[in-house]
Design an enzyme around this catalytic site. Structure first.
Site, short mmCIF file in Angstrom:
data_model
loop_
_atom_site.label_atom_id
_atom_site.label_comp_id
_atom_site.label_asym_id
_atom_site.label_seq_id
_atom_site.Cartn_x
_atom_site.Cartn_y
_atom_site.Cartn_z
CB ILE A 73 -16.31 -21.11 9.78
CG1 ILE A 73 -16.86 -19.90 10.55
CG2 ILE A 73 -15.42 -20.71 8.62
CD1 ILE A 73 -15.81 -19.10 11.29
CB ALA A 74 -21.41 -21.32 7.30
CD GLU A 107 -8.33 -28.59 4.61
OE1 GLU A 107 -7.44 -29.41 4.92
OE2 GLU A 107 -9.37 -28.44 5.27
CG ASN A 112 -14.29 -17.70 0.39
OD1 ASN A 112 -14.37 -16.48 0.52
ND2 ASN A 112 -15.01 -18.55 1.10
CE1 TYR A 119 -11.40 -18.35 8.00
CE2 TYR A 119 -10.73 -19.05 5.81
CZ TYR A 119 -11.66 -19.04 6.83
OH TYR A 119 -12.84 -19.71 6.69
#
Length: 150
Positions: A73-74, A107, A112, A119
């Site tokens: 995801i970005a 992961e 981060n 999350y």
């Protein structure tokens, strides 16, 4: 007013998604990986985040039987900090449920903290460590997961 759209990724989106990938990661996926995911991987589902018809983010999801996994995801660096990643992640979780996922995992780099915090907002909890997971610097990954159904 800017129009924000999240939709299924199409083959024609790969060039713009690759730009987001390159801007977001030190070790980006190659363009042919996205092509394989879209064309050949029956378990893969990719979604893009568009702002005024420009792709500014994407998310990848695999659903195998009832296990869903976020592959990546970005959001492009210029658009971070505006909760767009949260919108994209929430949409991707909804799609995981729609596609039959009962558990969701991913992961995340141990460094981060911003992503880990996001999350956690969605109920994911750490479930283990993958030692030396990232090939660019051998950083460990935290495996996070959540049950999608009570």
């Amino acid at each position: 007013m800017a129009e924000l759209v999240i939709r299924k990724m199409e083959y024609n989106d790969i060039d713009q998604v690759f730009e987001v990938e390159q801007a977001s990661f030190e070790n980006p996926w190659e363009k042919d990986i996205f092509e394989q995911e879209i064309v050949e991987n029956q378990f893969a589902h990719y979604f893009i985040l568009e702002l005024d018809q420009k792709i500014i983010g994407y998310a990848g999801l695999w659903v195998v039987i009832d296990d869903a996994q976020i592959t990546n995801i970005a959001v492009t660096p210029d658009y971070r900090g505006n909760k767009l990643g949260e919108k994209l992640f929430h949409y991707t979780m909804e799609q995981a449920i729609r596609l039959g996922g009962r558990r969701l995992s991913l992961e995340v780099r141990t460094s981060n903290i911003v992503a880990q915090r996001m999350y956690r907002k969605f109920g994911l909890v750490p479930g283990g460590i993958r030692k030396n997971y990232y090939t660019d610097n051998q950083e460990d990954a935290i495996v996070m997961w959540v049950n999608l159904y009570g």
